[in-house]
Enzyme design. Structure first.
Site, PDB file in Angstrom:
ATOM      1  N   CYS A   3      24.793  -2.183  59.535  1.00 50.39           N
ATOM      2  CA  CYS A   3      23.167  -2.215  59.511  1.00 50.39           C
ATOM      3  C   CYS A   3      22.631  -2.763  58.301  1.00 50.39           C
ATOM      4  CB  CYS A   3      22.755  -0.733  60.037  1.00 50.39           C
ATOM      5  SG  CYS A   3      23.759  -0.119  61.103  1.00 50.39           S
ATOM      6  N   ASP A  16       0.777  -1.228  -0.003  1.00 49.84           N
ATOM      7  CA  ASP A  16       0.033   0.066   0.124  1.00 49.84           C
ATOM      8  C   ASP A  16       0.807   1.379   0.054  1.00 49.84           C
ATOM      9  OD1 ASP A  16      -2.639  -0.659  -0.207  1.00 49.84           O
ATOM     10  OD2 ASP A  16      -2.803  -1.392   1.880  1.00 49.84           O
ATOM     11  N   CYS A  31      27.048   6.073  58.317  1.00 48.48           N
ATOM     12  CA  CYS A  31      25.792   4.912  58.556  1.00 48.48           C
ATOM     13  C   CYS A  31      24.814   6.101  59.466  1.00 48.48           C
ATOM     14  CB  CYS A  31      25.879   3.763  59.183  1.00 48.48           C
ATOM     15  SG  CYS A  31      24.409   3.059  59.537  1.00 48.48           S
ATOM     16  N   CYS A  85      26.229   0.451  54.882  1.00 52.30           N
ATOM     17  CA  CYS A  85      26.824   0.162  55.941  1.00 52.30           C
ATOM     18  C   CYS A  85      26.900  -1.334  56.206  1.00 52.30           C
ATOM     19  CB  CYS A  85      26.170   0.667  56.935  1.00 52.30           C
ATOM     20  SG  CYS A  85      26.666   0.139  58.843  1.00 52.30           S
ATOM     21  N   CYS A 130      24.359   3.332  62.847  1.00 53.33           N
ATOM     22  CA  CYS A 130      25.361   3.139  64.047  1.00 53.33           C
ATOM     23  C   CYS A 130      26.505   4.286  63.715  1.00 53.33           C
ATOM     24  CB  CYS A 130      25.954   1.864  63.668  1.00 53.33           C
ATOM     25  SG  CYS A 130      26.753   1.786  62.036  1.00 53.33           S
TER      26      CYS A 130
END
Lengths: 381, 598
Positions: free
Chosen positions: B544, B218, B559, B541, B562
């Site tokens: 933690c 087309d 951190c 950390c 801590c």
């Protein structure tokens, strides 16, 4: 040449089927020792190549190989009018979903009943089908009347149908008069007359009684509403609508080693979990194949194995396989995120980051393919 | 006993509903009752509904009495002579307006021949079954219905001469087709809708031919020279607004070229197109991201520490040209809005010459994109030296069955040669026979085919090619509105992931299923790279397992739990960091167990 001895040494390396075929070929070609060893070497290499390599994500490959054709099925699930000579069974995507979801009740339960050698002909098959198909009073009645004057029920019986069922009026009355009941049936000419025991019965009660009588079981196995006899390459079988595998296996002429139910759960109840696995495998693959799609059966095998490894049935999806993943992040990323996160934080779960999805989330290499190993070392030979 | 409702409200009851309906109708036709009255006797529910309110769709029908339409030849003559008009027909009770409810009770004949004693009304023209857009399609009865629907839908997307006062208008977005022509093959509806006064398309020579394969699927092949002559050329206008807003504290926006110490100052070059007043003058060329109205605003929050003495405490809020667009400043409008603020409207004009990928269509739902712009000298030609403007692939025809388009080719050809418009209104009974003789008279083959010669070799083509005039429409979907690519670019603030969508210069998403493909191939490293758009390296950390804070001055991480600085730098996606933050906000402690990297 002792081929057997040579092949038997390979017990740990090659599966039985391959070994047997290897031995057969060796015998056919009558190979000498050198040739035989070369063949064994090549076979071993080809077998190694045909297997998955370490780190190949065959689970994803299986999922894609099944789901891509399945998307096409959504668009093409059409209804084949009058297929399988009258028995219409759920096909296409709905059936596939039903199988992998491990549904408790399936839409159109059916059985493939195979026959013993003596019955493996048209007459034999028809005979067995007659015995399997459940016949109710209503199936043989041609007309019924409620006699309001005498407060009784009269049922005209289609004698042709009756004959086809190998029954006569006395059999019918006998069946009707079996067990506890509130009426007495008797033959009156060509018809059956049913007199209620209670003489002051109301018309409404009488109507209800008529319906009950019409539903009375006369012959066959309960739950099987249709039994169609078909022939394939000279071998006869019966397809049924409705299942009752346990009872059908006991019918005379039925081959209990081949007869199966299309309901995987029923197969599990009767034959056990291995039969369940095989049913999933067979039904899943058959459904895809019927739609003109080509999926390697080993992909379906993986699905079936996943669903049955525990010896218990697990569905594919939230309540089955996916819901039992080890990783919190993987579970949370697949449906009901919040529930999995809350439960994991209450229990204090640890995610070891061993699988794919969780590593994609934190953007690390996925332990698949090239990300499988960190260090590789090839020892000198 | 029938209930009578007026505009849905209960009015009363009647014993003889038929009489009431008749009376209302008679009265309306005689002019005793306003012609907005519509009445219906609903026999199923046995009530009479009289509606006079607004919002009903009504259409005019010729009244038929005793099998005799009231519209007579004498009326038509009078209309032709201009002695009678539409309102006269209605006032004299020849034509009346019928709404959807009243139509239920009527028997309407489509043509005069069809009228019987039983009929109550007659259509003015059988083509009135079509809507506005569909009735603009010639010979619709020769096509499949769906093609007419597609064609009608696409008429709504065509570019044309949409308004004669376009130089004065400040539409946000508008397109204007250059050199628009009225169709050679037309319908009566075109005149009725006055579309001939603002046409939307061009008549071009179309050859039905496969050519070098560039009109596959087309696509269209266009003649480069016809494009240079103006075929398919259009203008795109976009108006940008700038308002001089006033803020609390007596501050206000300033429209001028921003000073260099304004926050968010762009490069000097970005302001180079502005005049002294900070606005682009007309006929100045601008590109994407250029400033067209220079503007500064006061800072959002005064006195929150943002304020620094010695420099201008203003921010840059200039209006810039959209990314990927450009053009020439067409007009500048200075005004005031309802709040009394100064308002600047700048309209940009961009010339759109057909390029590969622009969408064109005929009126029969035969749409396609431009696939090749071929030099005129390479195109096939006839013995008269005519080259086609458009080459349409013959595969477009058989499966879609747009026979009407074939007729249009024939009709267009005769029209062009005779210098007359051809009427193609629906249901007028025209066939290809009507054009055969004319074409022959005009010196062409009666079947519309022509002998063509290969433009590259000069050889005669083996087959005769169907060629003629077709009305082509340029549709508003142009590549320059859609083309989009990005390597690096803007990211969203929240997730640091690339923005979404062309307007925001966004990335192309690698979705869930695409991800699965990488996994299936075992391309783990490629997958990581593709998803690294939002990667960050953060200190975590070791004790933690929480993301540590980084000191801006020392660059040291600490951190927050801590208060130690024993951290490990961990690369991760920002989205994951966001997930951790969200969990923390819900009092869940997500602890990362980190090891030293190998």
């Amino acid at each position: 040449m002792d081929y057997k001895k040579m092949v038997d040494k390979l017990e740990e390396e090659l599966p039985e089927k391959v070994r047997n075929r290897l031995k057969e070929r060796m015998e056919e070609e009558d190979l000498n020792k050198e040739e035989a060893q070369k063949l064994i070497k090549n076979t071993k290499e080809s077998y190694k190549k045909a297997r998955f390599e370490a780190g190949e994500a065959f689970g994803v490959v299986a999922a894609q190989s099944i789901s891509e054709p399945a998307t096409q099925m959504t668009m093409r699930t059409y209804h084949v009018a009058g297929s399988a000579q009258g028995v219409e069974i759920t096909q296409g995507l709905p059936r596939l979903i039903e199988v992998v979801d491990a549904r408790k009740t399936i839409k159109t339960p059916s059985m493939d009943v195979y026959l013993e050698d003596d019955f493996n002909n048209e007459d034999g098959a028809k005979e067995v089908a007659k015995n399997i198909k459940e016949t109710k009073m209503g199936d043989v009645a041609s007309e019924d009347r409620v006699d309001l004057l005498n407060l009784s029920i009269e049922i005209d019986v289609n004698s042709k149908k009756l004959e086809g069922m190998d029954l006569d009026l006395e059999d019918v009355v006998g069946k009707l008069n079996k067990g506890r009941r509130k009426y007495e049936a008797e033959i009156e000419g060509e018809a059956i007359k049913i007199e209620p025991k209670d003489e002051d019965i109301s018309v409404r009660e009488l109507q209800r009684m008529k319906n009950k009588v019409m539903g009375k079981h006369l012959k066959g196995i309960k739950g099987i509403s249709q039994a169609v006899v078909t022939e394939k390459k000279g071998s006869w079988m019966i397809q049924t609508l409705g299942t009752n595998l346990k009872k059908v296996l006991g019918v005379e002429g039925v081959d209990p080693t081949k007869t199966v139910s299309g309901d995987p759960r029923e197969m599990q109840k009767v034959f056990g979990i291995e039969a369940y696995r095989n049913t999933i495998l067979k039904e899943g693959h058959k459904t895809i194949k019927e739609q003109g799609l080509d999926v390697d059966i080993r992909h379906m095998m993986l699905v079936a194995d996943m669903m049955t490894t525990d010896g218990e049935i697990k569905a594919i999806g939230r309540y089955g396989v996916a819901g039992e993943k080890g990783s919190v992040l993987a579970r949370a990323s697949f449906e009901v995120t919040v529930r999995h996160l809350t439960e994991a934080s209450i229990k204090g779960e640890t995610d070891e980051l061993n699988s794919t999805v969780e590593n994609v989330i934190i953007n690390q290499t996925v332990p698949v393919g090239t990300g499988m190993y960190e260090v590789s070392y090839e020892p000198k030979k | 006993m029938s209930d009578v409702f007026l505009n849905g409200k209960f009015l009363g009851t009647t014993e003889d509903p038929k009489e009431i309906v008749e009376e209302v109708r008679e009265g309306r036709r005689e002019g005793k009752i306003p012609k907005e009255f519509n009445v219906r006797h609903n026999k199923d529910e046995d009530n009479i509904q009289i509606n006079t309110d607004t919002g009903r769709v009504r259409r005019p029908l010729v009244i038929v009495e005793d099998g005799d339409p009231k519209l007579k030849d004498k009326h038509i003559e009078k209309i032709d002579e201009g002695e009678m008009g539409w309102n006269d027909l209605i006032n004299e009770g020849i034509i009346e307006w019928i709404d959807a409810a009243e139509e239920e009770d009527l028997l309407v004949a489509t043509t005069e021949e069809e009228v019987t004693e039983k009929h109550t009304h007659m259509e003015i023209h059988p083509a009135s079954i079509l809507g506005i857009n569909a009735s603009l399609i010639p010979f619709p009865e020769y096509n499949r219905g769906d093609r007419i629907s597609y064609g009608a839908k696409m008429i709504g997307q065509t570019l044309g001469f949409y308004s004669a006062n376009y130089p004065l208008r400040a539409d946000t977005k508008s397109n204007l087709l250059a050199y628009s022509q009225t169709p050679l093959v037309t319908t009566q509806a075109e005149e009725a809708t006055e579309l001939n006064k603002h046409p939307a398309g061009q008549n071009v020579v179309v050859a039905l031919l496969s050519y070098k394969g560039f009109n596959i699927e087309d696509a269209l092949i266009m003649n480069q020279k016809s494009v240079e002559r103006g075929f398919g050329r259009s203008y795109f206008f976009r108006t940008y607004d700038a308002e001089k807003k006033r803020y609390s504290g007596g501050q206000e926006d300033e429209i001028k070229i921003p000073e260099k110490d304004v926050r968010g100052y762009r490069s000097e070059e970005a302001y180079s197109q502005l005049a002294e007043d900070g606005i682009v003058p007309p006929e100045v060329e601008v590109e994407g991201n250029d400033v067209i109205v220079g503007k500064t605003s006061p800072l959002r929050f005064m006195g929150t520490g943002d304020f620094v003495t010695g420099i201008q405490n203003r921010r840059e809020t200039s209006i810039t040209v959209r990314h990927g667009e450009g053009g020439v400043a067409d007009k500048v409008l200075l005004s005031e809005n309802e709040d009394g603020n100064k308002l600047v409207k700048v309209t940009l004009r961009e010339q759109r010459i057909p390029e590969l990928g622009d969408k064109f269509a005929t009126r029969y739902g035969q749409k396609g994109v431009l696939g090749l712009l071929e030099k005129e000298e390479n195109l096939p030609f006839t013995k008269d030296g005519i080259t086609p403007d458009v080459i349409l692939n013959p595969h477009a025809i058989p499966s879609r069955q747009t026979v009407g388009q074939m007729l249009e080719v024939l009709a267009g050809k005769t029209g062009a040669l005779e210098g007359k418009k051809v009427d193609g209104t629906a249901f007028t009974g025209k066939t290809n026979e009507d054009f055969k003789d004319k074409l022959k008279e005009l010196g062409f083959r009666s079947d519309g085919k022509e002998v063509l010669y290969n433009g590259e070799t000069g050889e005669k083509m083996e087959a005769e090619i169907f060629q003629g005039i077709v009305y082509y429409e340029k549709l508003e979907h142009m590549v320059s509105n859609k083309i989009h690519a990005r390597s690096r670019g803007p990211v969203t603030l929240l997730t640091k992931q690339p923005t979404e969508g062309r307007a925001k210069e966004g990335g192309l998403r690698l979705g869930e299923m695409e991800k699965d493909c990488f996994i299936a191939h075992g391309a783990s490293m490629t997958l990581k790279e593709r998803f690294s758009s939002d990667e960050v390296t953060l200190p975590v950390c070791k004790k933690c397992g929480i993301i540590a804070d980084e000191d801006e001055k020392t660059g040291k991480a600490m951190c927050p739990m801590c208060k130690e600085s024993d951290v490990e730098e961990v690369p991760m996606s920002y989205a994951f960091k966001l997930l951790l933050d969200e969990l923390k906000s819900m009092v869940i402690y997500p602890k990362l167990e980190v090891e030293e990297a190998v």
